[in-house]
Design a protein around this motif. Structure first.
Motif, PDB file in Angstrom:
ATOM      1  N   ASN A 127       0.805  -1.220   0.000  1.00  0.00           N
ATOM      2  CA  ASN A 127       0.000   0.000   0.000  1.00  0.00           C
ATOM      3  C   ASN A 127       0.841   1.275   0.000  1.00  0.00           C
ATOM      4  O   ASN A 127       0.560   2.218  -0.754  1.00  0.00           O
ATOM      5  N   GLN A 128       1.872   1.310   0.824  1.00  0.00           N
ATOM      6  CA  GLN A 128       2.568   2.565   1.072  1.00  0.00           C
ATOM      7  C   GLN A 128       3.325   3.140  -0.126  1.00  0.00           C
ATOM      8  O   GLN A 128       3.315   4.355  -0.330  1.00  0.00           O
ATOM      9  N   PRO A 129       4.017   2.328  -0.952  1.00  0.00           N
ATOM     10  CA  PRO A 129       4.693   2.934  -2.106  1.00  0.00           C
ATOM     11  C   PRO A 129       3.738   3.693  -3.022  1.00  0.00           C
ATOM     12  O   PRO A 129       4.040   4.808  -3.457  1.00  0.00           O
ATOM     13  N   ALA A 130       2.578   3.102  -3.299  1.00  0.00           N
ATOM     14  CA  ALA A 130       1.597   3.777  -4.155  1.00  0.00           C
ATOM     15  C   ALA A 130       1.028   5.003  -3.457  1.00  0.00           C
ATOM     16  O   ALA A 130       0.838   6.058  -4.075  1.00  0.00           O
ATOM     17  N   ARG A 131       0.775   4.897  -2.170  1.00  0.00           N
ATOM     18  CA  ARG A 131       0.170   6.004  -1.420  1.00  0.00           C
ATOM     19  C   ARG A 131       1.063   7.237  -1.428  1.00  0.00           C
ATOM     20  O   ARG A 131       0.591   8.368  -1.566  1.00  0.00           O
ATOM     21  N   THR A 132       2.360   7.038  -1.273  1.00  0.00           N
ATOM     22  CA  THR A 132       3.273   8.176  -1.252  1.00  0.00           C
ATOM     23  C   THR A 132       3.622   8.633  -2.665  1.00  0.00           C
ATOM     24  O   THR A 132       3.793   9.833  -2.904  1.00  0.00           O
ATOM     25  N   ALA A 133       3.713   7.699  -3.609  1.00  0.00           N
ATOM     26  CA  ALA A 133       4.086   8.053  -4.977  1.00  0.00           C
ATOM     27  C   ALA A 133       3.060   8.947  -5.652  1.00  0.00           C
ATOM     28  O   ALA A 133       3.383   9.650  -6.617  1.00  0.00           O
ATOM     29  N   ILE A 134       1.814   8.961  -5.156  1.00  0.00           N
ATOM     30  CA  ILE A 134       0.796   9.796  -5.789  1.00  0.00           C
ATOM     31  C   ILE A 134       0.894  11.266  -5.368  1.00  0.00           C
ATOM     32  O   ILE A 134       0.260  12.124  -5.997  1.00  0.00           O
ATOM     33  N   LEU A 135       1.680  11.570  -4.341  1.00  0.00           N
ATOM     34  CA  LEU A 135       1.737  12.955  -3.852  1.00  0.00           C
ATOM     35  C   LEU A 135       2.072  13.964  -4.944  1.00  0.00           C
ATOM     36  O   LEU A 135       1.396  14.997  -5.054  1.00  0.00           O
ATOM     37  N   PRO A 136       3.106  13.739  -5.776  1.00  0.00           N
ATOM     38  CA  PRO A 136       3.388  14.721  -6.831  1.00  0.00           C
ATOM     39  C   PRO A 136       2.268  14.863  -7.850  1.00  0.00           C
ATOM     40  O   PRO A 136       2.255  15.828  -8.610  1.00  0.00           O
ATOM     41  N   LYS A 137       1.331  13.909  -7.874  1.00  0.00           N
ATOM     42  CA  LYS A 137       0.194  13.975  -8.793  1.00  0.00           C
ATOM     43  C   LYS A 137      -0.954  14.806  -8.221  1.00  0.00           C
ATOM     44  O   LYS A 137      -1.802  15.302  -8.971  1.00  0.00           O
ATOM     45  N   ILE A 138      -1.014  14.952  -6.897  1.00  0.00           N
ATOM     46  CA  ILE A 138      -2.166  15.625  -6.299  1.00  0.00           C
ATOM     47  C   ILE A 138      -1.806  16.913  -5.569  1.00  0.00           C
ATOM     48  O   ILE A 138      -2.704  17.657  -5.166  1.00  0.00           O
ATOM     49  N   VAL A 139      -0.485  17.178  -5.362  1.00  0.00           N
ATOM     50  CA  VAL A 139      -0.056  18.469  -4.799  1.00  0.00           C
ATOM     51  C   VAL A 139       1.136  18.975  -5.607  1.00  0.00           C
ATOM     52  O   VAL A 139       1.896  18.178  -6.172  1.00  0.00           O
ATOM     53  N   PRO A 140       1.332  20.295  -5.683  1.00  0.00           N
ATOM     54  CA  PRO A 140       2.498  20.829  -6.393  1.00  0.00           C
ATOM     55  C   PRO A 140       3.799  20.384  -5.742  1.00  0.00           C
ATOM     56  O   PRO A 140       3.848  20.124  -4.532  1.00  0.00           O
ATOM     57  N   ALA A 141       4.856  20.292  -6.545  1.00  0.00           N
ATOM     58  CA  ALA A 141       6.143  19.788  -6.055  1.00  0.00           C
ATOM     59  C   ALA A 141       6.655  20.586  -4.874  1.00  0.00           C
ATOM     60  O   ALA A 141       7.203  20.028  -3.916  1.00  0.00           O
ATOM     61  N   GLU A 142       6.466  21.927  -4.899  1.00  0.00           N
ATOM     62  CA  GLU A 142       7.011  22.760  -3.821  1.00  0.00           C
ATOM     63  C   GLU A 142       6.264  22.566  -2.506  1.00  0.00           C
ATOM     64  O   GLU A 142       6.728  23.000  -1.450  1.00  0.00           O
ATOM     65  N   HIS A 143       5.109  21.894  -2.559  1.00  0.00           N
ATOM     66  CA  HIS A 143       4.326  21.659  -1.343  1.00  0.00           C
ATOM     67  C   HIS A 143       4.571  20.276  -0.740  1.00  0.00           C
ATOM     68  O   HIS A 143       3.976  19.941   0.288  1.00  0.00           O
ATOM     69  N   ILE A 144       5.422  19.466  -1.366  1.00  0.00           N
ATOM     70  CA  ILE A 144       5.593  18.085  -0.913  1.00  0.00           C
ATOM     71  C   ILE A 144       6.155  17.985   0.508  1.00  0.00           C
ATOM     72  O   ILE A 144       5.629  17.222   1.326  1.00  0.00           O
ATOM     73  N   PRO A 145       7.242  18.733   0.869  1.00  0.00           N
ATOM     74  CA  PRO A 145       7.694  18.658   2.267  1.00  0.00           C
ATOM     75  C   PRO A 145       6.610  19.060   3.264  1.00  0.00           C
ATOM     76  O   PRO A 145       6.465  18.443   4.323  1.00  0.00           O
ATOM     77  N   ALA A 146       5.816  20.092   2.907  1.00  0.00           N
ATOM     78  CA  ALA A 146       4.730  20.513   3.795  1.00  0.00           C
ATOM     79  C   ALA A 146       3.659  19.427   3.894  1.00  0.00           C
ATOM     80  O   ALA A 146       3.116  19.174   4.980  1.00  0.00           O
ATOM     81  N   ALA A 147       3.356  18.770   2.768  1.00  0.00           N
ATOM     82  CA  ALA A 147       2.380  17.676   2.784  1.00  0.00           C
ATOM     83  C   ALA A 147       2.875  16.524   3.652  1.00  0.00           C
ATOM     84  O   ALA A 147       2.104  15.919   4.407  1.00  0.00           O
ATOM     85  N   SER A 148       4.165  16.223   3.559  1.00  0.00           N
ATOM     86  CA  SER A 148       4.747  15.163   4.397  1.00  0.00           C
ATOM     87  C   SER A 148       4.656  15.530   5.875  1.00  0.00           C
ATOM     88  O   SER A 148       4.344  14.679   6.717  1.00  0.00           O
ATOM     89  N   ALA A 149       4.918  16.805   6.187  1.00  0.00           N
ATOM     90  CA  ALA A 149       4.826  17.253   7.580  1.00  0.00           C
ATOM     91  C   ALA A 149       3.389  17.160   8.088  1.00  0.00           C
ATOM     92  O   ALA A 149       3.143  16.763   9.237  1.00  0.00           O
ATOM     93  N   LEU A 150       2.408  17.512   7.241  1.00  0.00           N
ATOM     94  CA  LEU A 150       1.003  17.400   7.635  1.00  0.00           C
ATOM     95  C   LEU A 150       0.623  15.946   7.895  1.00  0.00           C
ATOM     96  O   LEU A 150      -0.092  15.635   8.858  1.00  0.00           O
ATOM     97  N   ASN A 151       1.108  15.044   7.034  1.00  0.00           N
ATOM     98  CA  ASN A 151       0.826  13.624   7.244  1.00  0.00           C
ATOM     99  C   ASN A 151       1.457  13.117   8.533  1.00  0.00           C
ATOM    100  O   ASN A 151       0.852  12.336   9.272  1.00  0.00           O
ATOM    101  N   MET A 152       2.682  13.561   8.810  1.00  0.00           N
ATOM    102  CA  MET A 152       3.352  13.174  10.056  1.00  0.00           C
ATOM    103  C   MET A 152       2.603  13.702  11.269  1.00  0.00           C
ATOM    104  O   MET A 152       2.519  13.044  12.312  1.00  0.00           O
ATOM    105  N   THR A 153       2.024  14.910  11.138  1.00  0.00           N
ATOM    106  CA  THR A 153       1.284  15.506  12.247  1.00  0.00           C
ATOM    107  C   THR A 153       0.045  14.684  12.574  1.00  0.00           C
ATOM    108  O   THR A 153      -0.263  14.429  13.742  1.00  0.00           O
ATOM    109  N   VAL A 154      -0.676  14.259  11.527  1.00  0.00           N
ATOM    110  CA  VAL A 154      -1.857  13.419  11.742  1.00  0.00           C
ATOM    111  C   VAL A 154      -1.455  12.089  12.359  1.00  0.00           C
ATOM    112  O   VAL A 154      -2.091  11.607  13.307  1.00  0.00           O
ATOM    113  N   PHE A 155      -0.395  11.487  11.820  1.00  0.00           N
ATOM    114  CA  PHE A 155       0.093  10.224  12.377  1.00  0.00           C
ATOM    115  C   PHE A 155       0.429  10.383  13.860  1.00  0.00           C
ATOM    116  O   PHE A 155       0.098   9.530  14.682  1.00  0.00           O
TER     117      PHE A 155
END
Length: 421
Positions: A127-155
């Motif tokens: 599950n996880q490779p596909a789940r993370t690999a889609i990030l550049p498809k659904i958020v702009p590249a410059e927002h990826i570190p912020a998206a990762s931080a948001l996911n870590m916050t929820v976790f």
């Protein structure tokens, strides 16, 4: 107010409806998932009173993570990633139901419990490779570190609530209710995945299989910055992730019961508290350019915090509230460092990699990030038998610091890497 806003979490990724649905679903799902994360080692320790047996979760989790993580990465590079997420999320729901059944029927067979755990980790690994690999498809590249931080916050939020709820409920209700909650909350993630658009791979190459795995590893070998991010994380996790020892430390060093208890819950929740704090105040992450140095400093702070945890546990006598507070504070500091390290490493990986290999590199990422702690469970569980849990912890933290300094000296390219290089 605008001045203060830059210090808090960057919420721009939530402007994407697809990311927002997944993120909100995670808020629901992660609490149930963390109940299972706590319940499995607690049930094993309750059945065996052995940290070595708890450490076996490392072997039963590591093997499927390696095999299915790499295979799942190839699938994520060759098929529609939404369909793959639907299938594997269904598998995770099924394993949660199996956890519930074995507890509800009071089978009390540790090998059955470990086998179900192994099946769950296989589903997670695909599950996880596909789940993370889609990030550049659904958020702009410059927002990826912020998206990762948001996911870590929820976790982190779920990882705080999960242990606290589990520690309180296990002695009252037993394990079956916790597993049932996990199965129900996973339905939220399935709905968010179902709402995603089709997510085919850009220019897929070859076909899924061993050759594809080898191609992905060859790609990784030719990119020393990405490879270095995996190496330093393995250093941090294998030597410095002592979670398999939390049941014993809570019981022996801090005087808690063998079954649950607030000492056990606090130790499990303390690190996610740090991750949550770090995520809430992660606005600075987007302004950092020297990703390599940021990762190195994060891992060094992690190692020092684990050393402090081991020392506090060593000097504790029975139900020492002061030492328990110091131990939890040390884990919280480590959680802040882990959040920063993860955000920067994910930024390196997703921005630098081509889309047709993102799934395979995320498969390696799953093996490293999830497999490293599983290997740590085995190592810490075995070493703690002769040395004792507390000594094993501070020695492991010291090893993280020493190995990280050696890595820094020999890895100049990683040390000097920045997003502009």
């Amino acid at each position: 107010m605008a001045r203060l806003r830059k210090y808090f979490a960057d919420t721009r990724p939530l402007q994407s409806p697809d990311f927002r649905r997944l993120w909100i679903a995670n808020i629901i799902t992660v609490i149930g998932a963390q109940l299972t994360v706590v319940a499995v080692p607690a049930q094993i320790y309750d059945l065996t009173t052995s940290s070595a047996m708890v450490g076996l979760t490392g072997i039963f989790g590591l093997v499927p993570l390696i095999v299915f993580g790499l295979w799942g990465g190839t699938l994520a590079d060759h098929m529609d990633r939404r369909k793959l997420l639907e299938f594997t999320t269904s598998g995770l729901i099924l394993t949660s139901i199996l956890f519930w059944l074995q507890a509800a029927l009071a089978i009390n067979n540790v090998w059955l419990l470990l086998s179900i755990f192994s099946l769950q980790q296989a589903c997670f690994a695909v599950n996880q490779p596909a789940r993370t690999a889609i990030l550049p498809k659904i958020v702009p590249a410059e927002h990826i570190p912020a998206a990762s931080a948001l996911n870590m916050t929820v976790f982190a939020g779920g990882a705080i609530a999960g242990p606290l709820i589990a520690g309180a409920l296990i002695p009252l209700l037993g394990y079956s209710y916790l597993y049932a909650i996990d199965a129900l909350t996973l339905l939220a993630t399935y709905y968010a995945v179902y709402r995603l658009p089709a997510l085919p791979v850009d220019k897929p190459q070859g076909s899924p299989g061993l050759r594809s795995v080898i191609d992905g590893l060859q790609y990784l070998a030719g990119h020393p910055i990405v490879l270095g991010s995996f190496v330093i994380d393995l250093i941090a996790m294998i030597f410095g992730m002592p979670r398999a020892l939390f049941p014993e430390i809570a019981h022996i060093n801090f005087g808690g019961p063998t079954q649950g208890g607030y000492e056990f819950a606090f130790l499990y929740a303390a690190m996610p508290v740090g991750v949550l704090i770090g995520g809430l105040f992660s606005g600075w992450i987007g302004r950092v350019k020297k990703y390599g140095l940021a990762v190195i400093w994060s891992v060094l702070i992690w190692g020092l915090s684990i050393m402090a945890l081991g020392i506090a546990s060593s000097v504790a006598h029975g139900s020492s509230r002061t030492m328990l507070s110091i131990a939890c504070m040390s884990l919280a500091i480590g959680g802040i460092a882990d959040m920063a390290s993860s955000a920067f490493r994910q930024g390196i990986l997703l921005v630098a990699a081509d889309d047709h290999v993102r799934g395979r590199l995320q498969g390696v990422f799953v093996v490293v990030v999830a497999g490293g702690p599983r290997l740590a469970d085995v190592v810490h569980g075995l070493v703690a038998e002769p040395l004792g849990a507390a000594t094993t912890v501070w020695v492991g933290g010291l090893a993280v610091v020493i190995a990280s300094l050696i890595f820094t000296l020999v890895s100049r390219k990683f040390r000097t890497y920045s997003v502009n290089s």
